[in-house]
Design a protein around this motif. Structure first.
Motif, PDB file in Angstrom:
ATOM      1  N   HIS A  29      37.147  70.129  17.198  1.00  0.00           N
ATOM      2  CA  HIS A  29      37.564  70.427  16.046  1.00  0.00           C
ATOM      3  C   HIS A  29      36.594  69.455  15.059  1.00  0.00           C
ATOM      4  CE1 HIS A  29      39.172  66.198  16.118  1.00  0.00           C
ATOM      5  NE2 HIS A  29      39.681  66.475  17.309  1.00  0.00           N
ATOM      6  N   ALA A  37      43.181  74.046  15.922  1.00  0.00           N
ATOM      7  CA  ALA A  37      42.189  74.014  16.826  1.00  0.00           C
ATOM      8  C   ALA A  37      42.548  74.341  18.137  1.00  0.00           C
ATOM      9  CB  ALA A  37      41.564  72.498  16.978  1.00  0.00           C
ATOM     10  N   GLY A  77      37.886  72.504   8.647  1.00  0.00           N
ATOM     11  CA  GLY A  77      37.899  73.208  10.081  1.00  0.00           C
ATOM     12  C   GLY A  77      37.160  74.373  10.247  1.00  0.00           C
ATOM     13  N   ASN A  80      36.265  74.400  13.779  1.00  0.00           N
ATOM     14  CA  ASN A  80      37.243  74.432  15.031  1.00  0.00           C
ATOM     15  C   ASN A  80      37.394  75.369  15.948  1.00  0.00           C
ATOM     16  OD1 ASN A  80      38.062  72.234  13.458  1.00  0.00           O
ATOM     17  ND2 ASN A  80      40.294  72.860  13.372  1.00  0.00           N
TER      18      ASN A  80
END
Length: 455
Positions: A29, A37, A77, A80
């Motif tokens: 992540h 994740a 993110g 991720n």
């Protein structure tokens, strides 16, 4: 899994593969909160374009998703991992291949650190303006993937304006060259700009041609204290309305100022409700600062202090760069929003954010690229407290809703990733999402590149 590793090994150097689950987990992540994740099957760290092509050909043959990564300093993110994916970390492709003072371009690999490039071109009397707050660690490839900005965007613009051409490995392993290295060029659709901000969902950038500028004079910074954020935002509007072109125009609210002082003993004025930093890199910056200082006073500033030299200026800029790290010390976790509104609505955005903080009983500090209208409300919360975590997420959503209501956008420079997928659909609308998904399908028909991001 064994078949995947066997095929990957045929085209990679021995040290390019990481399979130890304790190590691969550290690549799962980026720095965003509230973003799911998965567990990667393997991490690959290529050094050459050919190795990247081999990874993509293998992934296509075996239908394995690939998540490209840089330094993982992102806040949405976008880097991720998904379960069973290949994490393709490009940090070892970190060569500056060329710096041309005549053409005013740099040719770099994606793993080059932003600050390393900036210092290298400075030695040639040149300047690469995009400077995210994480510039000492973030990579050019990551900057391109998220279309990142920085402190100097108000005068010099964002990453997208400096990417002239790209070399990209497509999902099936083919190599695509886009753009140019000339000062002008309008041949065909602008595929280069399409890749900038695509978060690795269309292809893997393995080389970039970046525009450079002549190095400007040393900038001087002015600090102005205000009794309210509204007054500081009024000053921002006056500065821009009068036609000034500062190299930097940043705002820190009271919460942020106090957090910076607590972490670093900077000695910033804690009595202020808002601190505005304005810089000029013109031939006579002192004169420009004097003019801006008068506008700040007219808007209600209680104190206006221009820096006397480069050292004082750098100290003020260091305080601004510490804003986000300092806010991270307030509670155990943070959510950093990235809402950009028209400059004329900046005051309403900051006041509305304060009201949201009161509504949810949370500490929310705001630091902003004020000259761009790009606010970074930082929601501080205790991640071990379920109720406080819920309130943090709800406040984050209300801040984004406020930004759209004020005619803004859900992200000015941090990207969409996982964090803002639902909000991207609201901003683009049904037709916009349909067309963007069509573009994704044209470049990545199997949906292998960074799945689950953006849409």
């Amino acid at each position: 899994m064994d078949d995947l590793l066997e095929q990957l090994r045929t085209g990679l150097s021995a040290d390019a593969l990481i399979t130890d689950p304790d190590v691969t987990a550290t690549y799962a992540h980026d720095m965003a909160s509230f973003c799911e994740a998965g567990a990667p099957a393997v991490v690959v760290l290529p050094r050459t374009v050919e190795e990247v092509q081999h990874v993509m050909r293998t992934a296509t043959a075996l239908r394995v998703p690939v998540v490209p990564q840089g330094a993982r300093t992102g806040l949405s993110g976008a880097a991720n991992a998904s379960d069973g994916c290949i994490v393709l970390s490009l940090v070892r492709m970190n060569r500056i291949l060329e710096i041309s003072p005549v053409d005013r371009v740099a040719v770099v690999e994606p793993g080059v650190i932003n600050a390393v490039l900036s210092r290298a071109v400075n030695e040639h009397g040149l300047y690469y303006p995009p400077d995210p707050s994480s510039w000492e660690t973030c990579t050019i490839g990551g900057n391109i993937g998220t279309a990142s900005g920085g402190l100097c965007c108000v005068k010099y613009g964002v990453t997208a304006e400096y990417v002239l051409g790209l070399e990209v490995v497509l999902a099936d392993g083919r190599l695509l060259n886009t753009g140019r290295r000339t000062a002008k060029g309008v041949a065909g659709y602008d595929l280069t700009r399409l890749f900038v901000g695509s978060e690795g969902s269309l292809g893997i950038v393995v080389k970039a041609v970046l525009a450079l500028r002549p190095q400007p004079p040393q900038q001087l910074v002015l600090a102005a204290e205000f009794p309210s954020a509204a007054a500081a935002c009024d000053a921002v509007c006056r500065i821009m309305e009068r036609g000034h072109t500062p190299s930097l125009l940043e705002l820190m609210d009271r919460t942020t100022v106090r957090a910076v002082n607590a972490m670093s003993s900077m000695g910033l004025p804690e009595s202020t409700e808002a601190l505005l930093l304005c810089a000029f890199d013109t031939p006579d910056p002192a004169a420009d600062l004097t003019a801006v200082g008068e506008l700040c006073t007219g808007a209600g500033a209680t104190e206006v202090v221009p820096a006397e030299d480069a050292a004082e200026s750098e100290l003020l800029l260091q305080a601004r760069r510490l804003s986000l790290p300092a806010m991270e010390t307030v509670k155990s976790a943070t959510m950093i929003d990235d809402v950009c509104v028209p400059r004329s609505r900046l005051g309403a955005m900051i006041e509305g954010t304060a009201a949201i903080a009161d509504k949810f009983g949370l500490t929310i500090g705001v630091v902003a690229h004020a000259g761009d209208g790009n606010t970074h409300p930082v929601v501080c919360f205790d991640h071990t407290d379920a109720d406080e975590s819920r309130r943090a997420r709800e406040s984050f959503d209300e801040i984004m809703a406020l930004g759209l209501e004020l005619g803004g956008t859900i992200t000015g420079e941090h990207g969409v990733g996982v964090l803002k997928k639902e909000w991207l659909a609201r901003e683009l609308g049904e037709v916009g999402v349909e067309l963007q998904r069509g573009i994704k399908a044209a470049f990545d028909p199997l949906g292998l590149l960074n799945p689950g991001k953006l849409f």
